[in-house]
Design an enzyme around this catalytic site. Sequence first.
Site, PDB file in Angstrom:
ATOM      1  N   GLN A  10      -4.181  -7.682  -6.116  1.00  0.00           N
ATOM      2  CA  GLN A  10      -4.768  -8.127  -4.858  1.00  0.00           C
ATOM      3  C   GLN A  10      -6.116  -7.445  -4.634  1.00  0.00           C
ATOM      4  OE1 GLN A  10      -3.385  -6.914  -0.844  1.00  0.00           O
ATOM      5  NE2 GLN A  10      -2.856  -9.070  -0.563  1.00  0.00           N
ATOM      6  N   GLY A  58      10.432 -10.283   6.461  1.00  0.00           N
ATOM      7  CA  GLY A  58      11.722 -10.242   7.124  1.00  0.00           C
ATOM      8  C   GLY A  58      12.800 -11.136   6.569  1.00  0.00           C
ATOM      9  N   ASN A  84      -4.059  -9.840   7.508  1.00  0.00           N
ATOM     10  CA  ASN A  84      -3.803  -8.521   8.102  1.00  0.00           C
ATOM     11  C   ASN A  84      -5.020  -7.874   8.754  1.00  0.00           C
ATOM     12  OD1 ASN A  84      -1.162  -8.802   7.406  1.00  0.00           O
ATOM     13  ND2 ASN A  84      -1.184  -7.325   5.741  1.00  0.00           N
ATOM     14  N   HIS A  94      -7.145 -11.141  -0.693  1.00  0.00           N
ATOM     15  CA  HIS A  94      -6.523 -10.683   0.552  1.00  0.00           C
ATOM     16  C   HIS A  94      -7.383 -11.163   1.727  1.00  0.00           C
ATOM     17  CE1 HIS A  94      -4.084  -8.582   3.263  1.00  0.00           C
ATOM     18  NE2 HIS A  94      -4.197  -7.329   2.838  1.00  0.00           N
ATOM     19  N   ASN A 134      -1.099 -13.770  13.222  1.00  0.00           N
ATOM     20  CA  ASN A 134      -0.781 -12.348  13.123  1.00  0.00           C
ATOM     21  C   ASN A 134      -1.898 -11.557  13.794  1.00  0.00           C
ATOM     22  OD1 ASN A 134      -0.072  -9.749  12.231  1.00  0.00           O
ATOM     23  ND2 ASN A 134       0.755 -10.559  10.316  1.00  0.00           N
ATOM     24  N   THR A 149       0.837  -1.192   0.000  1.00  0.00           N
ATOM     25  CA  THR A 149       0.000   0.000   0.000  1.00  0.00           C
ATOM     26  C   THR A 149       0.874   1.245   0.000  1.00  0.00           C
ATOM     27  OG1 THR A 149      -1.834  -1.114   1.112  1.00  0.00           O
ATOM     28  CG2 THR A 149      -1.715   1.284   1.341  1.00  0.00           C
ATOM     29  N   TYR A 206      -8.234  -7.803   7.904  1.00  0.00           N
ATOM     30  CA  TYR A 206      -9.286  -7.231   7.070  1.00  0.00           C
ATOM     31  C   TYR A 206     -10.491  -8.171   7.010  1.00  0.00           C
ATOM     32  CZ  TYR A 206      -5.600  -3.897   6.151  1.00  0.00           C
ATOM     33  OH  TYR A 206      -4.612  -2.964   6.316  1.00  0.00           O
TER      34      TYR A 206
END
Length: 373
Positions: A99, A302, A179, A176, A233, A25, A181
């Site tokens: 996405q 990461g 996260n 998606h 997460n 984003t 959503y």
Amino acid sequence: MKKLFTPFMLGSYRLTHRVVMPPLTRMRAGTDGVASPLAATYYSQRATEGGLIIAEASQISQQGQGYPHTPGIYTQNQIAGWKIVTEAVKSQGAIFFLQLWHVGRISHSSFQKDGALPVAPSAIQPAGNAFTSTGQRVSFETPRALELNEIQQIVDDYRRAAENAKQAGFHGIEIHAANGYLLQQFLEDKTNHRNDRYGGSIENRARLLFEVLDAVLEVWPNDRVGVRLSPFNDVGDISDSDPLELYTHVIKVLSARGIGYLHLIEPQVRSGLVEDMNHEAPPSVATLFRPHFSGPLIVSGGFDADTTEQALAAGTADLVAFGRAFIANPDLPKRLELGAPLNVPDKSTIYGGAERGYTDYPRIDEIGVNTSE
């Protein structure tokens, strides 16, 4: 030779390397959700022959928007805007997916038609702060629980967005479901307290994700559809009482359905617009869930040169996505292949703005780095 730079077949597409640009984003679309003309430059700078790019999350409807200046894929103007971008990326020989996004309760009433409340599986207020349409940060509102007869419209919006992505010239789409959503809000029991066919059991909570998958598979073949998940997460104030059982079920079903790829986010990194981390998460969700998914697996979160090669060698990843590194390094695959130093992203320009911190990061050949060694 590094395995990161060996070919891989992603469905019918032959990738020449395994470096993936994930959805990032950047908040540079117009107020109408039309991708900025700068986006064509930005994405084509990062496109390589046979490389995979997944374009930034794009809302499937006005209701699905939760951040200012994010692109959409539900109007003709938005389709036209994305078409300029896809043509630029495909001219470089890259594979380009889009996405599809609905943020659910992470939205704010300023984005909604007539100032309505954001929607969610249940009327549970998230902790933390929302963006308003003007970019201010305010406390999240308590969302409105979707009525049972409204859920089909969400599914229809995903189908229409999938059709629009095809019109815009993308090679495929990614759902998606990560996260914090909307689709993850339905999956996890902290946010889903429904007592109808979309709540309660794991099968019921996963129902919307699979209905959305069925809908987009009416538009795209299986190998052109990916799904992104973020097990363990807690981004977006989300969690589940038994994430291992939940995601084992979801991933086994996705594997059986033969989707194009599964995209897993490792939880031990900070994620984009939010600063939540789950310190009780396993060290690697890819290692945990790889035995349950037989198709192509993308991992993100990461990774560096050493951990990437370890994951590829162990088979816990087939492709590796690099987020912040791709923001600051338009020629990231080349830099990784050469072991060249990486530009550091300017955090102040990640979200919003214009060219600075978007299309002006230098390539190796522009700063005189010796690439012959």
